[in-house]
Design an enzyme around this catalytic site. Structure first.
Site, PDB file in Angstrom:
ATOM      1  N   GLU A 436       0.817  -1.215   0.000  1.00 63.83           N
ATOM      2  CA  GLU A 436       0.000   0.000   0.000  1.00 63.83           C
ATOM      3  C   GLU A 436       0.854   1.270   0.000  1.00 63.83           C
ATOM      4  OE1 GLU A 436      -0.296  -2.421   2.237  1.00 63.83           O
ATOM      5  OE2 GLU A 436      -2.257  -3.347   1.885  1.00 63.83           O
ATOM      6  N   HIS A 498      -9.876  -4.989  10.936  1.00 64.16           N
ATOM      7  CA  HIS A 498     -10.199  -4.577   9.573  1.00 64.16           C
ATOM      8  C   HIS A 498     -11.305  -3.518   9.516  1.00 64.16           C
ATOM      9  CE1 HIS A 498      -7.633  -7.818   8.570  1.00 64.16           C
ATOM     10  NE2 HIS A 498      -7.987  -7.900   7.298  1.00 64.16           N
TER      11      HIS A 498
END
Ligand SMILES: Cc1ncc(C[n+]2csc(CCOP(=O)(O)OP(=O)(O)O)c2C)c(N)n1
Length: 691
Positions: A436, A498
């Site tokens: 990322e 998450h």
């Protein structure tokens, strides 16, 4: 020329004269500012000189010529060196600006900033970012070359160079970016590593002892060692060999000395980030045979030599213009498309395929709607390229049939994850892998290059892994689009690790980042329009994992209201609300449902969709007051995230149904119920405001 200066010159060959001009112009700037980094310019001036005078294809009189080589000073703290190079080679950067280094209102800030100083390609300073930007710049070059070049018409053909330091190579983002660059075989990416074995506070022997050459070889890079950073012939040979290597990126490890020439500070960290001091500047000049006066001294032969860049670059650009004119005759459509793309314009009819989603009470996840919209736009908007950090099946960001950006020469057949449409640098699906941070930095490079509108996708929670490049995209005003899905606790079973809670607030806090959380499929389509029509800043689309109803726009206001950031979705009877419910994203459906209940109980409620604070805040006061009339103080905001910031919209008398703790592992609907995101609770909280 006075006698001491003439004597100084005669002792020099032209190369040395130029290199010391670079060194002392930089050092004088740092000294005058009494702030800055002298060590890097003193040590790295020779490699910068060789690159800029013997290799770099650029035209100082036209800093934005499309086919120029790109140069990134990843070690942005060495900015004085870059400013010296820009001034000397003839960019629109005066000597006065060098003297105003780091001062209010100057275009020579502490670290290089794109958009401020002509010739600065990307904003650098946070170490490692420039390293990642360079990979994006090289990917853009490879992509545009693959798409637009034709036999005998090399329209796009340039190198990407960067000067990187120990700090750059230590940062994790460089590891991610290097790994991807090696995999992609970016042969026109060439980094010069200023290997001076010193950082800000220490020697690298206490922190950074791996074998850098072997590390990069393991990534698939070509490496080349220059043992003496003052050996110009060796630097030249190294760059030549890097340019000859077409299948691998190159790292040239140049052994240098931080603060070279400073009798008392060379090779010590004290030369890194503080001015040498008047006395040491004098001693350094004397040591290298440079006149101590005047400061900011530029010998005429040195200036003349550097300024050859203008004629050389001008000739290169003229040749290119002729080539492009011939190309435009042979391939008018491609030429027009390339010009549009590099000019940042959207082609006519780019949005013709955008679907209108029919009313649907079950609806669809906004990530799914987003995928449909992207795939409708992409065939007409060739500049749109991007991908995800290994999450395509979840983020719905694959551009079906539009090719995979992968090194040529390998067949894509039967490869898992391939999006179809061929495997080459012309492919528009970028596969970032689980990287990322590098994805963010690479997107910045792609956007900074021009010719592409890059997007990158991951789960909203992992936007945290990209914060540094997101911030820089906003700082640079780069047109990058982020697709962040799985945007709340409603993602369910994956659990608290998450489930984003504070991420929306964090992103909204970044100046000049447009965060949009659309409420249904049609708002998602408008959000994509806004994202593509925006040119001067990054846009983050925040999308759901779970289905949300597609609203009946005959009953509710048009989704075009998203363009203004917030709008009245449905008003109270007679346009006289006693209460306002505000929501974004998936919670819009919740206030729509709550409205039914409240109306049945004769509560005059208005509902407002507020997908983008940034767009709403930019509206005139009249409009904002019309949507949220100051006289209506009973306001409830509903959003599955921290309430921070919402009081701006609900006021002191309002309330926020948000989430002030982490999530948990359970099915999404169970999560929402347990966290109070139910019609009953919304109504109860709203009614409490009326009491
Ligand atoms: C991400 C990040 N962390 C910390 C810093 C502060 N900083 C600036 S330069 C530097 C290290 C300098 O070492 P090196 O990269 O070898 O540069 P040199 O000393 O050779 O100039 C540090 C820690 C920074 N600019 N960016």
């Amino acid at each position: 020329m006075n006698a001491p200066l003439a004597a100084a010159h005669s002792a020099y060959d032209l190369d040395n004269l130029c290199i010391n001009t670079l060194r002392f112009l930089s050092i004088d700037a740092v000294q005058k500012a009494d702030s800055g980094h002298p060590g890097l310019p003193l040590g790295a001036a020779p490699m910068a000189y060789v690159l800029w005078t013997r290799f770099l294809k650029h035209h100082p009189a036209n800093a934005t010529w499309v086919d120029r080589d790109r140069f990134v000073l990843s070690a942005g703290h060495g900015s004085a060196l870059l400013y010296s190079l820009l001034h000397l080679t003839g960019y629109d950067l005066s000597l006065e600006q060098i003297k105003q280094f780091r001062q209010w209102g100057s275009v020579t800030p502490g670290h290089p900033e794109r958009g401020l100083t002509p010739g600065v390609e990307t904003t650098t300073g946070p170490l490692g970012q420039g390293f990642g930007n360079g990979v994006g710049l090289a990917m853009a070059e490879a992509h545009l070359a693959a798409r637009y070049n034709r036999t005998d018409f090399e329209i796009i053909n340039h190198f990407t160079y960067a000067l990187v330091s120990d700090g750059d190579l230590m940062e994790g983002v460089a590891a991610e970016a290097a790994s991807l660059a090696g995999h992609l075989k970016l042969g026109k990416l060439i980094y010069l590593y200023d290997d001076n074995q010193i950082t800000l506070s220490a020697g690298t022997d206490i922190t950074f002892t791996e074998d850098r050459a072997r590390r990069f070889e393991a990534y698939g890079w070509h490496t080349h060692l220059v043992e003496d950073g003052n050996d110009l012939a060796a630097i030249e040979r190294a760059i030549l060999s890097a340019r000859d290597e077409t299948k691998r990126p190159s790292l040239i490890l140049v052994r240098t000395h931080l603060g070279y020439g400073s009798p008392n500070k060379q090779d010590t960290y004290t030369a890194h980030g503080s001015p040498l001091g008047e006395k040491e500047v004098r001693l350094t000049k004397q040591n290298l045979g440079w006149p101590t006066e005047p400061s900011f001294y530029i010998p005429d032969p040195a200036r003349a030599h550097f300024r050859e860049a203008i004629a050389k670059g001008g000739a290169e650009e003229t040749k290119w213009n002729d080539r492009f004119a011939a190309y435009a005759r042979a391939f008018p459509e491609l030429a027009q498309e390339l010009q549009q793309a590099t000019g940042g314009a959207l082609p006519t009819g780019w949005d013709e395929g955008i679907p209108i989603f029919p009313v649907d009470s079950k609806g669809m996840a906004t990530r799914v709607a987003s995928g449909k919209v992207m795939n409708a736009i992409a065939p007409r908007l060739h500049a749109l390229i991007g991908g995800s950090a290994d999450l395509d099946p979840s983020t719905h960001t694959a551009l079906s049939g539009l090719g995979d950006f992968e090194p040529p020469g390998v067949s894509a057949r039967d490869r898992q994850g391939s999006e179809g449409g061929g495997w080459s640098f012309a492919g528009r699906n970028l596969h970032f892998g689980v990287r990322e941070h590098a994805m963010g930095a690479i997107l910045n490079g792609l956007a900074a290059h021009g010719g592409t509108v890059p997007f990158g996708a991951t789960f909203l929670i992992f936007s945290d892994y990209m914060r540094p490049p997101i911030r820089l995209a906003a700082l640079m005003g780069l047109h990058v689009i982020y697709v962040f899905t799985h945007d709340s606790i409603a993602l369910g079973e994956d659990g608290s690790t998450h489930q984003p809670v504070e991420q929306l607030a964090g992103l909204r806090a970044v100046p000049r980042l447009n965060v949009i959380r659309p409420g249904d499929a049609n708002e998602t389509a408008v959000a994509w329009r806004v994202a593509l029509e925006t040119h001067d800043r990054p846009v983050a689309l925040i999308l759901t994992r779970q289905d949300v109803p597609t609203l009946d726009r005959a009953r509710f206001a048009s989704a075009d209201g998203l363009r203004r950031g917030g709008y009245v979705l449905a008003d109270a009877p007679g346009g006289k609300p006693a209460l306002i419910l505000i929501a974004t994203g998936s919670e819009v459906a919740l206030i729509v449902a709550a409205r039914e209940t409240l109306l049945a109980r004769k509560v005059a409620v208005r509902i407002v969709s507020l997908p983008s604070w940034a767009l709403f805040d930019a509206q005139p006061r009249d409009y904002r007051d019309a949507v949220l009339p100051p006289s209506i103080r009973a306001r409830l905001a509903v959003e599955a995230g921290v309430s921070q910031g919402w009081h701006r919209y609900v006021g002191d008398s309002g309330d926020v149904l948000g989430i002030e703790r982490f999530g948990a592992s359970a099915p999404g609907d169970v999560m929402l119920r347990n966290y109070g995101f139910t019609v009953e609770n919304v109504c109860a909280r709203a009614l409490a405001l009326l009491r």
